[in-house]
Write an enzyme that holds these catalytic residues in place. Structure first.
Site, PDB file in Angstrom:
ATOM      1  N   CYS A 111       0.794  -1.151   0.084  1.00 31.93           N
ATOM      2  CA  CYS A 111       0.079   0.522   0.238  1.00 31.93           C
ATOM      3  C   CYS A 111       1.227   1.697  -0.303  1.00 31.93           C
ATOM      4  CB  CYS A 111      -0.850  -0.148   1.393  1.00 31.93           C
ATOM      5  SG  CYS A 111      -2.087   1.491   1.041  1.00 31.93           S
ATOM      6  N   HIS A 112       0.889   1.988   1.190  1.00 30.32           N
ATOM      7  CA  HIS A 112       1.191   3.264   1.044  1.00 30.32           C
ATOM      8  C   HIS A 112       3.454   3.014   1.612  1.00 30.32           C
ATOM      9  CE1 HIS A 112      -2.332   4.882   0.904  1.00 30.32           C
ATOM     10  NE2 HIS A 112      -2.315   5.857   0.561  1.00 30.32           N
TER      11      HIS A 112
END
Length: 186
Positions: A111-112
């Site tokens: 994800c991030h």
């Protein structure tokens, strides 16, 4: 499953990690008889982000002050928005992350979480994926971004979102079984 008994993995996180991106890999790793520690800058517990709101609190097993990359065979970095944004500004977290790359150990980020890798300066020339909103950040840092459920570049395993967790978990476990990779680098 006993082939991974004695293996230890650190999951580096702080408040605001995406809940499933910590719990799903942790469960998958533990199912392989891997010892997993949640490592955070602070002790006590850290609170998850559960898709659209704050989630449960999870106990911290070790603080960054108490550990070294030498203590672990691999590192996993959950995403979420708040967690990697905080950790990418923490020099101790960045040095801990960098040490896994220097040692050639497997690292997983979803994800991030590649924001942490960007600030640790370990993405240049590497193939990665992430949530789409981080793709330009990775490209600007010299990485080769791909839109795929899982991308593995010499023991660096990345995925986009919680929807990719099954593929992410399987590939991370495969890389941990392979051990150190000489092409993994900081």
């Amino acid at each position: 499953m006993s082939e991974l008994k004695g293996t230890k993995v650190a999951i580096l996180a702080t408040h605001g990690f995406e809940e499933s991106e910590l719990t799903s890999p942790k469960k998958a790793l533990e199912a392989q008889s891997i010892e997993v520690h949640v490592v955070a800058p602070e002790g006590g517990s850290i609170r998850a982000w559960a898709e659209t709101d704050w989630g449960a609190e999870y106990p911290v097993d070790k603080t960054l002050d108490e550990v070294s990359a030498d203590d672990y065979d691999a590192l996993q970095l959950p995403g979420g928005l708040f967690n990697p944004d905080t950790l990418r500004g923490n020099e101790q977290a960045l040095e801990f992350t960098r040490a896994f790359f220097k040692a050639g150990k497997p690292v997983g980020a979803i994800c991030h979480a590649p924001w942490i890798l960007i600030n640790a300066e370990v993405v240049e020339g590497r193939r990665l994926t992430s949530v789409a909103s981080v793709s330009q950040d990775l490209t600007n840092a010299g990485a080769k971004w791909e839109d795929a459920e899982v991308v593995c570049d010499s023991a660096l395993v990345t995925s986009r979102t919680p929807a990719d967790l099954n593929a992410f978990n399987a590939k991370l476990i495969e890389e941990i079984k392979e051990g150190k990779h000489r092409k993994q680098h900081a």
